[in-house]
Design an enzyme around this catalytic site. Structure first.
Site, PDB file in Angstrom:
ATOM      1  N   CYS A 167       9.749 -15.532 -61.293  1.00  0.00           N
ATOM      2  CA  CYS A 167       9.194 -16.775 -60.933  1.00  0.00           C
ATOM      3  C   CYS A 167      10.540 -17.786 -61.441  1.00  0.00           C
ATOM      4  O   CYS A 167      11.148 -17.965 -62.453  1.00  0.00           O
ATOM      5  CB  CYS A 167       8.091 -17.171 -61.566  1.00  0.00           C
ATOM      6  SG  CYS A 167       7.399 -18.696 -61.352  1.00  0.00           S
ATOM      7  N   CYS A 206       9.214 -20.294 -64.279  1.00  0.00           N
ATOM      8  CA  CYS A 206       8.879 -19.793 -65.782  1.00  0.00           C
ATOM      9  C   CYS A 206       9.740 -18.508 -66.051  1.00  0.00           C
ATOM     10  O   CYS A 206       9.550 -18.026 -67.263  1.00  0.00           O
ATOM     11  CB  CYS A 206       7.426 -19.743 -66.089  1.00  0.00           C
ATOM     12  SG  CYS A 206       6.703 -18.382 -65.239  1.00  0.00           S
ATOM     13  N   CYS A 219       1.748 -18.141 -59.510  1.00  0.00           N
ATOM     14  CA  CYS A 219       2.184 -17.606 -60.744  1.00  0.00           C
ATOM     15  C   CYS A 219       1.084 -17.549 -62.000  1.00  0.00           C
ATOM     16  O   CYS A 219       0.646 -18.826 -62.298  1.00  0.00           O
ATOM     17  CB  CYS A 219       3.400 -18.236 -61.135  1.00  0.00           C
ATOM     18  SG  CYS A 219       4.042 -17.597 -62.778  1.00  0.00           S
ATOM     19  N   CYS A 253       2.758 -19.911 -65.016  1.00  0.00           N
ATOM     20  CA  CYS A 253       2.812 -21.250 -64.997  1.00  0.00           C
ATOM     21  C   CYS A 253       1.992 -21.908 -63.886  1.00  0.00           C
ATOM     22  O   CYS A 253       2.174 -23.334 -63.895  1.00  0.00           O
ATOM     23  CB  CYS A 253       4.454 -21.756 -64.659  1.00  0.00           C
ATOM     24  SG  CYS A 253       4.830 -21.484 -63.050  1.00  0.00           S
ATOM     25  N   CYS A 307       4.225 -13.025 -48.593  1.00  0.00           N
ATOM     26  CA  CYS A 307       5.231 -13.938 -47.686  1.00  0.00           C
ATOM     27  C   CYS A 307       5.738 -15.102 -48.825  1.00  0.00           C
ATOM     28  O   CYS A 307       4.699 -15.891 -48.965  1.00  0.00           O
ATOM     29  CB  CYS A 307       4.302 -14.364 -46.557  1.00  0.00           C
ATOM     30  SG  CYS A 307       5.461 -15.408 -45.546  1.00  0.00           S
TER      31      CYS A 307
HETATM   32 ZN   LIG Z   1       5.860 -18.942 -63.102  1.00  0.00          ZN
END
Ligand SMILES: [Zn+2]
Length: 186
Positions: free
Chosen positions: A100, A103, A148, A151, A171
């Site tokens: 991610c 984070c 996510c 975060c 996607c």
């Molecule tokens: Zn994250």
């Protein structure tokens, strides 16, 4: 072409095809479970990464400062979508981890990626337990938006027209991802 050369070329073709399509090797759900279980083997040696349970909560201002640019802020924090074909990660073929961009939580490995032809990095499964899914209604029909777990950053939408055996197509906005090559060279 000589007959011998033609035979050799034909014999080599399936191997070349398998190399092109990483997902061709994941044929059963057992293969998918193995991909999910062994994700840490795609991290560079000695890398330390956060876990989904270590929540990262920041204010809008803090996110603006932390994220590299306005597009990353708009996509991750305001659920915007990047322009198709705009991410360099579409062509990323090296072994490694997709984390991610907000984070650093690892969310996919390079072996979970496939070429969907959509212009966005696409994956047929994820590292387990890293996303929360909710329905959104920005278009007329409901879509499954995922973000996510650590975060809350927006990543993309999951569809059911991906390759077997999962038939999933995650996607993902490239700007929501940070690629960590296994060989440690950024
Ligand atoms: Zn994250």
């Amino acid at each position: 072409m000589e007959r011998r050369k033609l035979l050799l070329a034909l014999a080599a073709a399936p191997l070349a095809f398998t190399r092109l399509c990483a997902h061709a090797q994941a044929k059963t759900m057992k293969d998918i479970e193995a991909l999910q279980k062994n994700w840490k083997s795609f991290l560079p040696a000695g890398a330390s990464v956060p876990a989904a349970g270590e929540a990262l909560k920041l204010s809008k201002d803090e996110w603006r400062k932390r994220l590299p640019n306005d597009l990353a802020y708009k996509v991750l924090r305001e659920e915007a979508t990047e322009r198709a074909g705009s991410s360099a990660l579409n062509d990323e073929k090296r072994a490694g981890i997709y984390a991610c961009a907000g984070c650093g939580l690892p969310v996919f490995t390079s072996e979970m990626k496939f070429e969907s032809g959509t212009g966005w990095p696409s994956f047929f499964t994820t590292i387990p337990g890293v996303f929360d899914i909710k329905k959104d209604f920005y278009l007329i029909y409901p879509r499954s938006e995922y973000h996510c777990k650590r975060c809350g950053g927006h990543h993309g939408h999951v569809f059911d027209d991906g390759p077997p055996p999962t038939n999933q197509r995650w996607c993902n906005n490239g700007v929501s991802l940070k690629f960590i090559p296994k060989d440690g060279q950024a």
